[in-house]
Write a protein that holds these residues in place. Structure first.
Motif, PDB file in Angstrom:
ATOM      1  N   ARG A 147      -3.133   9.114   3.231  1.00 35.62           N
ATOM      2  CA  ARG A 147      -3.161   7.691   3.540  1.00 35.62           C
ATOM      3  C   ARG A 147      -1.776   7.198   3.963  1.00 35.62           C
ATOM      4  O   ARG A 147      -1.660   6.324   4.835  1.00 35.62           O
ATOM      5  CB  ARG A 147      -3.678   6.905   2.332  1.00 35.62           C
ATOM      6  CG  ARG A 147      -5.162   7.131   2.047  1.00 35.62           C
ATOM      7  CD  ARG A 147      -5.622   6.391   0.795  1.00 35.62           C
ATOM      8  NE  ARG A 147      -7.020   6.657   0.495  1.00 35.62           N
ATOM      9  CZ  ARG A 147      -8.046   6.017   1.016  1.00 35.62           C
ATOM     10  NH1 ARG A 147      -7.835   5.044   1.892  1.00 35.62           N
ATOM     11  NH2 ARG A 147      -9.283   6.321   0.686  1.00 35.62           N
ATOM     12  N   MET A 148      -0.728   7.745   3.364  1.00 32.90           N
ATOM     13  CA  MET A 148       0.635   7.383   3.754  1.00 32.90           C
ATOM     14  C   MET A 148       0.895   7.788   5.217  1.00 32.90           C
ATOM     15  O   MET A 148       1.473   7.035   6.001  1.00 32.90           O
ATOM     16  CB  MET A 148       1.665   8.067   2.852  1.00 32.90           C
ATOM     17  CG  MET A 148       1.751   7.489   1.459  1.00 32.90           C
ATOM     18  SD  MET A 148       2.998   8.352   0.448  1.00 32.90           S
ATOM     19  CE  MET A 148       4.512   7.743   1.222  1.00 32.90           C
ATOM     20  N   LEU A 149       0.446   8.973   5.550  1.00 36.82           N
ATOM     21  CA  LEU A 149       0.633   9.441   6.944  1.00 36.82           C
ATOM     22  C   LEU A 149      -0.139   8.562   7.921  1.00 36.82           C
ATOM     23  O   LEU A 149       0.371   8.204   8.997  1.00 36.82           O
ATOM     24  CB  LEU A 149       0.192  10.889   7.056  1.00 36.82           C
ATOM     25  CG  LEU A 149       1.094  11.939   6.367  1.00 36.82           C
ATOM     26  CD1 LEU A 149       0.419  13.305   6.380  1.00 36.82           C
ATOM     27  CD2 LEU A 149       2.446  11.991   7.072  1.00 36.82           C
ATOM     28  N   ALA A 150      -1.366   8.208   7.537  1.00 35.13           N
ATOM     29  CA  ALA A 150      -2.177   7.374   8.426  1.00 35.13           C
ATOM     30  C   ALA A 150      -1.565   6.001   8.618  1.00 35.13           C
ATOM     31  O   ALA A 150      -1.662   5.410   9.723  1.00 35.13           O
ATOM     32  CB  ALA A 150      -3.589   7.253   7.860  1.00 35.13           C
ATOM     33  N   ALA A 178       0.830  -1.194   0.000  1.00 31.52           N
ATOM     34  CA  ALA A 178       0.000   0.000   0.000  1.00 31.52           C
ATOM     35  C   ALA A 178       0.869   1.251   0.000  1.00 31.52           C
ATOM     36  O   ALA A 178       0.632   2.197  -0.769  1.00 31.52           O
ATOM     37  CB  ALA A 178      -0.932  -0.005   1.206  1.00 31.52           C
ATOM     38  N   CYS A 179       1.890   1.254   0.863  1.00 37.19           N
ATOM     39  CA  CYS A 179       2.785   2.411   0.928  1.00 37.19           C
ATOM     40  C   CYS A 179       3.470   2.648  -0.417  1.00 37.19           C
ATOM     41  O   CYS A 179       3.627   3.793  -0.854  1.00 37.19           O
ATOM     42  CB  CYS A 179       3.829   2.209   2.031  1.00 37.19           C
ATOM     43  SG  CYS A 179       3.163   2.324   3.710  1.00 37.19           S
ATOM     44  N   GLU A 180       3.882   1.548  -1.060  1.00 43.38           N
ATOM     45  CA  GLU A 180       4.557   1.687  -2.365  1.00 43.38           C
ATOM     46  C   GLU A 180       3.634   2.330  -3.390  1.00 43.38           C
ATOM     47  O   GLU A 180       4.047   3.202  -4.157  1.00 43.38           O
ATOM     48  CB  GLU A 180       5.012   0.301  -2.840  1.00 43.38           C
ATOM     49  CG  GLU A 180       5.801   0.305  -4.138  1.00 43.38           C
ATOM     50  CD  GLU A 180       4.932   0.268  -5.400  1.00 43.38           C
ATOM     51  OE1 GLU A 180       5.362   0.794  -6.441  1.00 43.38           O
ATOM     52  OE2 GLU A 180       3.793  -0.261  -5.312  1.00 43.38           O
ATOM     53  N   ALA A 181       2.368   1.910  -3.424  1.00 43.19           N
ATOM     54  CA  ALA A 181       1.421   2.475  -4.391  1.00 43.19           C
ATOM     55  C   ALA A 181       1.147   3.946  -4.100  1.00 43.19           C
ATOM     56  O   ALA A 181       1.161   4.787  -5.006  1.00 43.19           O
ATOM     57  CB  ALA A 181       0.117   1.674  -4.361  1.00 43.19           C
ATOM     58  N   PHE A 182       0.906   4.275  -2.831  1.00 40.47           N
ATOM     59  CA  PHE A 182       0.644   5.674  -2.483  1.00 40.47           C
ATOM     60  C   PHE A 182       1.853   6.547  -2.811  1.00 40.47           C
ATOM     61  O   PHE A 182       1.711   7.680  -3.269  1.00 40.47           O
ATOM     62  CB  PHE A 182       0.284   5.795  -1.004  1.00 40.47           C
ATOM     63  CG  PHE A 182      -0.992   5.096  -0.620  1.00 40.47           C
ATOM     64  CD1 PHE A 182      -2.095   5.084  -1.474  1.00 40.47           C
ATOM     65  CD2 PHE A 182      -1.109   4.440   0.605  1.00 40.47           C
ATOM     66  CE1 PHE A 182      -3.275   4.436  -1.121  1.00 40.47           C
ATOM     67  CE2 PHE A 182      -2.286   3.800   0.977  1.00 40.47           C
ATOM     68  CZ  PHE A 182      -3.370   3.789   0.105  1.00 40.47           C
ATOM     69  N   LYS A 183       3.051   6.004  -2.597  1.00 35.30           N
ATOM     70  CA  LYS A 183       4.268   6.767  -2.888  1.00 35.30           C
ATOM     71  C   LYS A 183       4.395   7.049  -4.388  1.00 35.30           C
ATOM     72  O   LYS A 183       4.850   8.127  -4.790  1.00 35.30           O
ATOM     73  CB  LYS A 183       5.493   6.010  -2.402  1.00 35.30           C
ATOM     74  CG  LYS A 183       6.818   6.771  -2.564  1.00 35.30           C
ATOM     75  CD  LYS A 183       7.980   6.000  -1.980  1.00 35.30           C
ATOM     76  CE  LYS A 183       9.280   6.805  -2.072  1.00 35.30           C
ATOM     77  NZ  LYS A 183       9.655   7.123  -3.460  1.00 35.30           N
ATOM     78  N   ARG A 184       3.976   6.100  -5.212  1.00 33.21           N
ATOM     79  CA  ARG A 184       4.014   6.325  -6.661  1.00 33.21           C
ATOM     80  C   ARG A 184       3.168   7.525  -7.042  1.00 33.21           C
ATOM     81  O   ARG A 184       3.563   8.337  -7.887  1.00 33.21           O
ATOM     82  CB  ARG A 184       3.501   5.086  -7.398  1.00 33.21           C
ATOM     83  CG  ARG A 184       4.535   4.024  -7.669  1.00 33.21           C
ATOM     84  CD  ARG A 184       3.958   2.921  -8.533  1.00 33.21           C
ATOM     85  NE  ARG A 184       3.510   3.408  -9.841  1.00 33.21           N
ATOM     86  CZ  ARG A 184       2.797   2.695 -10.709  1.00 33.21           C
ATOM     87  NH1 ARG A 184       2.429   1.447 -10.389  1.00 33.21           N
ATOM     88  NH2 ARG A 184       2.437   3.192 -11.870  1.00 33.21           N
ATOM     89  N   ALA A 241      -3.250  12.965  -5.295  1.00 33.88           N
ATOM     90  CA  ALA A 241      -1.986  12.956  -4.562  1.00 33.88           C
ATOM     91  C   ALA A 241      -2.199  13.371  -3.107  1.00 33.88           C
ATOM     92  O   ALA A 241      -1.570  12.820  -2.196  1.00 33.88           O
ATOM     93  CB  ALA A 241      -0.983  13.884  -5.235  1.00 33.88           C
ATOM     94  N   GLU A 242      -3.083  14.331  -2.880  1.00 32.02           N
ATOM     95  CA  GLU A 242      -3.375  14.741  -1.500  1.00 32.02           C
ATOM     96  C   GLU A 242      -3.978  13.588  -0.711  1.00 32.02           C
ATOM     97  O   GLU A 242      -3.626  13.356   0.451  1.00 32.02           O
ATOM     98  CB  GLU A 242      -4.326  15.944  -1.506  1.00 32.02           C
ATOM     99  CG  GLU A 242      -3.666  17.221  -2.009  1.00 32.02           C
ATOM    100  CD  GLU A 242      -4.657  18.359  -2.170  1.00 32.02           C
ATOM    101  OE1 GLU A 242      -5.871  18.129  -1.959  1.00 32.02           O
ATOM    102  OE2 GLU A 242      -4.230  19.476  -2.514  1.00 32.02           O
ATOM    103  N   ASP A 243      -4.860  12.840  -1.358  1.00 32.59           N
ATOM    104  CA  ASP A 243      -5.468  11.684  -0.695  1.00 32.59           C
ATOM    105  C   ASP A 243      -4.411  10.610  -0.417  1.00 32.59           C
ATOM    106  O   ASP A 243      -4.372  10.022   0.673  1.00 32.59           O
ATOM    107  CB  ASP A 243      -6.586  11.117  -1.567  1.00 32.59           C
ATOM    108  CG  ASP A 243      -7.257   9.909  -0.941  1.00 32.59           C
ATOM    109  OD1 ASP A 243      -7.799  10.041   0.170  1.00 32.59           O
ATOM    110  OD2 ASP A 243      -7.234   8.825  -1.557  1.00 32.59           O
ATOM    111  N   ALA A 244      -3.543  10.359  -1.405  1.00 31.43           N
ATOM    112  CA  ALA A 244      -2.494   9.347  -1.222  1.00 31.43           C
ATOM    113  C   ALA A 244      -1.539   9.744  -0.107  1.00 31.43           C
ATOM    114  O   ALA A 244      -1.131   8.902   0.709  1.00 31.43           O
ATOM    115  CB  ALA A 244      -1.737   9.149  -2.528  1.00 31.43           C
ATOM    116  N   ARG A 245      -1.187  11.031  -0.031  1.00 30.86           N
ATOM    117  CA  ARG A 245      -0.274  11.499   1.038  1.00 30.86           C
ATOM    118  C   ARG A 245      -0.920  11.324   2.415  1.00 30.86           C
ATOM    119  O   ARG A 245      -0.261  10.887   3.365  1.00 30.86           O
ATOM    120  CB  ARG A 245       0.094  12.957   0.803  1.00 30.86           C
ATOM    121  CG  ARG A 245       1.097  13.487   1.837  1.00 30.86           C
ATOM    122  CD  ARG A 245       1.456  14.933   1.594  1.00 30.86           C
ATOM    123  NE  ARG A 245       2.328  15.098   0.451  1.00 30.86           N
ATOM    124  CZ  ARG A 245       2.017  15.699  -0.679  1.00 30.86           C
ATOM    125  NH1 ARG A 245       0.793  16.186  -0.845  1.00 30.86           N
ATOM    126  NH2 ARG A 245       2.884  15.808  -1.666  1.00 30.86           N
TER     127      ARG A 245
END
Length: 423
Positions: A416-419, A389-395, A410-414
């Motif tokens: 989710r990465m923080l969460a 999941a982290c890898e996909a959000f980072k992409r 990208a804002e949503d992915a960031r």
């Protein structure tokens, strides 16, 4: 449908009178392909047995086999074609389409480079090469130069529109969403005098998604509304095949308006149902097309878990998912994967979303592909794959984290990465 069946019956009678006429058999296979793919394969096989070097029959047979889900048989037919006729670019092209269908972007590059050695014009090969390069994460400067060469091989009257479409896609991939919107508006202006609904549809869908990605939902809704209100004035594709189904952006544009608050849920449901009924009245009885109808008119219109579940419950009625998409006019895997994810079935979403996220079609569907990467991260998170999941959000963040003016995906992915504490 009835006309195709009648025509194939007449041709079958001619083939009985001239059983060794390869051209008759090949034409019969093509007509049968409009209503009976298995019969078309049989006709192409007879033609190929009589003349092993008849390239049109072998390439068309591979296409029919692929639509039937026999990708192994399709590849075998193409390998036989190229062993008999090594310079048969028609068979090379079919191989490239099969590679694109399974997101093998390295194979796309290898085959298109061979194609270019054989073809003087090479416009289609160069565009496919650009797809393969993007899919492998190659330099966008190399992609840009490849597209310049591809446009040089086009008819002069088509180049201006292609130039704006290519610039729109590249700007989107680079995260310059303001420039992408300007280019999208330029494409709309270029197609404005045109009569073909498909040209207006492609332009409207691309621009609406770019505006929506910037958070400009009301403007995106106006683009969607402008197309939907004028659609009936343009010439509709008379066919009911997979490509004409995928070109219809109605469900996606209804969703744009719904997300912007420009439509109520009740009004959206009514509009969706009307369009589905319109297509079902037109649809060919060819079973292999039913899955595309489901994707374009049911899955593409799912915006809530309940709608996604209802769509999936109706899937068997359409014969299941199609095994193959020929040069799709819609990011099929992204739509299918999102439907499973929205329905609360993340494990089943993983396969189509993985294909969508690694697709070679980023130039054609730049917004849809990045959203699919985000959705893949959500599906992985839901199935316990935190690292994936982290890898996909980072992409997504790597691609659009510095987008101008912004990227809501990208804002949503960031977030989710923080969460997840991805680091």
């Amino acid at each position: 449908m009835r006309r195709c069946a009648a025509a194939s019956a007449r041709l079958a009678a001619v083939a009985q009178r001239f059983p060794d006429d390869v051209q008759v058999l090949s034409t019969l296979g093509r007509v049968q392909g409009e209503h009976d793919l298995r019969a078309s394969v049989a006709s192409y096989q007879r033609a190929s047995a009589i003349d092993p070097g008849h390239v049109p029959a072998r390439s068309a047979m591979a296409d029919s086999l692929a639509y039937l889900g026999d990708l192994t048989g399709a590849r075998r037919a193409l390998e036989e074609c190229l062993s008999v006729s090594p310079s048969a670019t028609a068979c090379l092209r079919e191989q490239v389409l099969l590679d694109l269908a399974v997101s093998d972007c390295a194979a796309v590059e290898t085959r298109t480079r061979r194609w270019l050695l054989l073809s003087r014009e090479g416009g289609a090969a160069l565009r496919f090469l650009a797809y393969g390069l993007v899919g492998q994460g190659r330099s966008l400067d190399a992609v840009r130069e490849t597209l310049v060469r591809a446009r040089a091989a086009q008819a002069p009257e088509r180049r201006a529109q292609s130039e704006q479409e290519d610039a729109r896609a590249l700007a989107t991939l680079e995260g310059d969403l303001a420039e992408a919107a300007r280019r999208g508006e330029a494409v709309e202006a270029l197609v404005e005098p045109g009569r073909a609904e498909a040209d207006h549809a492609t332009a409207a869908r691309a621009l609406a998604l770019i505006l929506e990605e910037q958070g400009r939902a009301e403007e995106a809704a106006r683009v969607a509304q402008r197309f939907l209100e004028r659609r009936d004035a343009w010439e509709t594709d008379p066919r009911t095949d997979d490509r004409s189904l995928e070109r219809d952006p109605t469900q996606a544009l209804i969703s744009v308006r719904l997300r912007a608050g420009a439509l109520t849920a009740t009004a959206a449901q009514a509009q969706r149902a009307a369009r589905r009924q319109w297509w079902e009245r037109r649809q060919s009885a060819l079973p292999e097309v039913g899955g595309f109808l489901w994707i374009a008119q049911h899955a593409a219109g799912a915006e809530t878990p309940a709608e996604a579940r209802a769509a999936l419950e109706s899937l068997p009625r359409f014969g299941g998912l199609p095994p193959y998409a020929l040069q799709p006019s819609m990011h099929v895997d992204a739509v299918v994967g999102r439907t499973y994810l929205l329905a609360g079935r993340p494990m089943e979403a993983l396969s189509p979303l993985t294909r969508a996220a690694t697709s070679c079609y980023a130039l054609r569907f730049p917004v849809e592909q990045m959203r699919a990467v985000r959705d893949l991260g959500v599906a992985r998170e839901a199935t316990g794959d935190r690292a994936g999941a982290c890898e996909a959000f980072k992409r997504v963040v790597d691609r659009w984290g510095r987008a101008t003016p912004r990227s809501v995906t990208a804002e949503d992915a960031r977030a989710r990465m923080l969460a997840l504490g991805c680091g």
